[in-house]
Motif scaffolding. Structure first.
Motif, PDB file in Angstrom:
ATOM      1  N   ARG A  39      51.660  38.430  76.481  1.00 47.18           N
ATOM      2  CA  ARG A  39      50.435  38.679  75.727  1.00 47.18           C
ATOM      3  C   ARG A  39      50.763  39.170  74.310  1.00 47.18           C
ATOM      4  O   ARG A  39      50.135  38.755  73.316  1.00 47.18           O
ATOM      5  N   ASP A  40      51.793  40.065  74.230  1.00 50.82           N
ATOM      6  CA  ASP A  40      52.209  40.533  72.897  1.00 50.82           C
ATOM      7  C   ASP A  40      52.713  39.356  72.042  1.00 50.82           C
ATOM      8  O   ASP A  40      52.379  39.240  70.837  1.00 50.82           O
ATOM      9  N   ARG A  41      53.532  38.485  72.661  1.00 46.84           N
ATOM     10  CA  ARG A  41      54.066  37.322  71.936  1.00 46.84           C
ATOM     11  C   ARG A  41      52.936  36.390  71.524  1.00 46.84           C
ATOM     12  O   ARG A  41      52.938  35.853  70.396  1.00 46.84           O
ATOM     13  N   GLU A  42      51.978  36.239  72.445  1.00 51.06           N
ATOM     14  CA  GLU A  42      50.841  35.387  72.139  1.00 51.06           C
ATOM     15  C   GLU A  42      50.051  35.947  70.969  1.00 51.06           C
ATOM     16  O   GLU A  42      49.625  35.209  70.053  1.00 51.06           O
ATOM     17  N   ASN A  43      49.863  37.254  70.982  1.00 46.93           N
ATOM     18  CA  ASN A  43      49.143  37.894  69.875  1.00 46.93           C
ATOM     19  C   ASN A  43      49.904  37.717  68.570  1.00 46.93           C
ATOM     20  O   ASN A  43      49.314  37.462  67.482  1.00 46.93           O
ATOM     21  N   GLN A  44      51.246  37.877  68.627  1.00 49.56           N
ATOM     22  CA  GLN A  44      52.059  37.693  67.433  1.00 49.56           C
ATOM     23  C   GLN A  44      51.953  36.262  66.901  1.00 49.56           C
ATOM     24  O   GLN A  44      51.813  36.019  65.696  1.00 49.56           O
ATOM     25  N   LEU A  45      52.037  35.316  67.859  1.00 48.73           N
ATOM     26  CA  LEU A  45      51.941  33.920  67.465  1.00 48.73           C
ATOM     27  C   LEU A  45      50.569  33.609  66.883  1.00 48.73           C
ATOM     28  O   LEU A  45      50.442  32.828  65.922  1.00 48.73           O
ATOM     29  N   ARG A  46      49.538  34.204  67.517  1.00 50.48           N
ATOM     30  CA  ARG A  46      48.183  33.966  67.033  1.00 50.48           C
ATOM     31  C   ARG A  46      48.048  34.522  65.599  1.00 50.48           C
ATOM     32  O   ARG A  46      47.469  33.877  64.714  1.00 50.48           O
ATOM     33  N   ALA A  47      48.604  35.735  65.415  1.00 50.41           N
ATOM     34  CA  ALA A  47      48.537  36.318  64.061  1.00 50.41           C
ATOM     35  C   ALA A  47      49.320  35.463  63.058  1.00 50.41           C
ATOM     36  O   ALA A  47      48.881  35.214  61.913  1.00 50.41           O
ATOM     37  N   LEU A  48      50.519  34.981  63.481  1.00 52.08           N
ATOM     38  CA  LEU A  48      51.333  34.123  62.615  1.00 52.08           C
ATOM     39  C   LEU A  48      50.613  32.829  62.299  1.00 52.08           C
ATOM     40  O   LEU A  48      50.627  32.326  61.157  1.00 52.08           O
ATOM     41  N   ASN A  49      49.957  32.280  63.323  1.00 50.96           N
ATOM     42  CA  ASN A  49      49.223  31.032  63.137  1.00 50.96           C
ATOM     43  C   ASN A  49      48.087  31.233  62.141  1.00 50.96           C
ATOM     44  O   ASN A  49      47.824  30.375  61.284  1.00 50.96           O
ATOM     45  N   GLU A  50      47.400  32.376  62.291  1.00 49.72           N
ATOM     46  CA  GLU A  50      46.317  32.663  61.367  1.00 49.72           C
ATOM     47  C   GLU A  50      46.851  32.802  59.938  1.00 49.72           C
ATOM     48  O   GLU A  50      46.246  32.291  58.961  1.00 49.72           O
ATOM     49  N   THR A  51      48.018  33.457  59.801  1.00 51.09           N
ATOM     50  CA  THR A  51      48.624  33.605  58.474  1.00 51.09           C
ATOM     51  C   THR A  51      48.998  32.238  57.903  1.00 51.09           C
ATOM     52  O   THR A  51      48.765  31.927  56.718  1.00 51.09           O
ATOM     53  N   LEU A  52      49.593  31.375  58.761  1.00 51.37           N
ATOM     54  CA  LEU A  52      49.976  30.043  58.345  1.00 51.37           C
ATOM     55  C   LEU A  52      48.754  29.228  57.935  1.00 51.37           C
ATOM     56  O   LEU A  52      48.785  28.478  56.916  1.00 51.37           O
ATOM     57  N   GLU A  53      47.723  29.368  58.748  1.00 49.87           N
ATOM     58  CA  GLU A  53      46.514  28.624  58.419  1.00 49.87           C
ATOM     59  C   GLU A  53      45.976  29.073  57.063  1.00 49.87           C
ATOM     60  O   GLU A  53      45.491  28.240  56.246  1.00 49.87           O
ATOM     61  N   GLN A  54      46.038  30.377  56.830  1.00 51.75           N
ATOM     62  CA  GLN A  54      45.580  30.871  55.516  1.00 51.75           C
ATOM     63  C   GLN A  54      46.434  30.303  54.385  1.00 51.75           C
ATOM     64  O   GLN A  54      45.916  29.860  53.334  1.00 51.75           O
ATOM     65  N   HIS A  55      47.793  30.292  54.591  1.00 53.11           N
ATOM     66  CA  HIS A  55      48.698  29.733  53.575  1.00 53.11           C
ATOM     67  C   HIS A  55      48.428  28.254  53.366  1.00 53.11           C
ATOM     68  O   HIS A  55      48.388  27.736  52.211  1.00 53.11           O
ATOM     69  N   VAL A  56      48.237  27.541  54.471  1.00 53.07           N
ATOM     70  CA  VAL A  56      47.981  26.097  54.374  1.00 53.07           C
ATOM     71  C   VAL A  56      46.678  25.841  53.625  1.00 53.07           C
ATOM     72  O   VAL A  56      46.570  24.947  52.765  1.00 53.07           O
TER      73      VAL A  56
END
Length: 356
Positions: free
Chosen positions: A307-324
């Motif tokens: 769940r922690d990894r999923e949350n990290q990935l979700r946060a990273l994905n959100e950051t990536l989406e913002q960058h994209v």
């Protein structure tokens, strides 16, 4: 030798044995009784031999005997009569009988005496003695029936004791054995020939804590378990008992508990084995539960890590989406600028061509 009938009316048939040397006196006695309503069947004897024969050939309802006879006497006739054991009236009828002789006759067993010169006393005396004889016979018959019933009951009780799958013994205060049933006899021999402590335990003296003595002293039932002479274990019961003659005895009952104890020991071992299996199985289950608890804890920990990894990935994905998104907007802006520049260049070329 026959006994008289059990039911005899005050008047009616009467079987009369006359111990009389005078035929005339015998006739007078018979006539007196017939006038009273009796139907007389009689026989006259005047010697000991004749009397014995007549008593054997009976039965008779009444004996009338003269006291003085040439070859016989009333007392001698009474002695023969008593030897036969008959229960019927024996009346002395004499012409001359003193008071001392009368008392002697009564003490010897005569039921009554009548003087020949007072014949009126004969019938009442006969009637009374016949009634009393009947009462005695009835009582004797009832007592005999009671005794036979008691004997039959004792036989049944004895048969029951013989068939019991337990030992039964009757012991006196001096340790003598009055009775031992088949169960005890088959295991310890003829117990009545030896004291109880020798028969049952092969001891030379009474048991140190003798229950038989205690039962006699306290009149209280006791019981104990002990190993007998045959090597088997018994549960002994001791009961105070009073015999029909009032004597105090002890009823000893022995129940063989050897097989029961073996079965109980096997049952205990089996129970202990089952309990050990249960404990072992419980330990196995507890160990398995502990392992499962550890696995569950590990799984929970892994799930929390996921769940922690999923949350990290979700946060990273959100950051990536913002960058994209930002990069895409920047690219679009630059593209627009390029298109505007290209349009400007195209117009500039067209103007240059026109000028040339």
């Amino acid at each position: 030798m026959k006994q008289p009938d059990q039911h005899l009316s005050a008047t009616g048939p009467l079987r009369l044995l006359l111990v009389e040397d005078s035929a005339d006196d015998a006739v007078l006695l018979v006539q007196t009784l017939r006038r009273a309503g009796y139907e007389i069947t009689h026989r006259r004897v005047d010697t000991p031999e004749e009397m014995r024969t007549a008593l054997e050939q009976g039965p008779w309802d009444l004996v009338l005997a003269d006291y003085y006879m040439p070859r016989f006497s009333g007392l001698a006739a009474l002695e023969i009569f008593r030897e036969k054991g008959l229960d019927l009236p024996f009346i002395i009828v004499s012409g001359r009988l003193g008071e001392d002789a009368a008392v002697e006759a009564m003490k010897a067993g005569a039921h009554d005496y009548v003087m020949k010169d007072h014949p009126k006393r004969l019938v009442p005396a006969v009637e009374r003695e016949l009634r009393e004889a009947k009462v005695r016979r009835d009582r004797n018959a009832e007592r005999q029936r009671s005794e036979e019933a008691l004997k039959a009951e004792r036989r049944r009780f004895h048969d029951v004791l013989e068939l019991l799958p337990a030992g039964v013994m009757l012991v006196t205060p001096d340790y003598s054995v009055l009775f031992a049933n088949r169960f005890f006899r088959e295991r310890f021999g003829e117990c009545t020939e030896k004291p109880c402590f020798e028969s049952l335990f092969k001891l030379d003296t009474p048991c140190q804590a003798c229950e038989t003595h205690q039962v006699h002293s306290a009149s209280t039932p006791l019981e104990r378990e002990d190993t007998a002479a045959d090597g088997r274990n018994y549960h002994f019961f001791y009961y105070p008992f009073t015999d029909s003659d009032g004597a105090k005895i002890t009823l000893v009952m022995g129940v063989d508990i050897t097989e029961r104890e073996r079965a109980e020991a096997e049952l205990r071992q089996h129970r202990e084995h089952l309990e050990e299996l249960v404990r072992q199985r419980t330990r196995e289950i507890e160990d398995r539960n502990a392992r499962l608890d550890a696995e569950i804890a590990d799984r929970k920990q892994a799930e929390e890590a996921l769940r922690d990894r999923e949350n990290q990935l979700r946060a990273l994905n959100e950051t990536l989406e913002q960058h994209v998104t930002a990069r895409t907007a920047e690219v679009q802006s630059q593209a627009e600028q390029l298109r505007a520049l290209a349009a400007d260049l195209s117009r500039a070329e067209q103007q240059e061509r026109k000028r040339l």
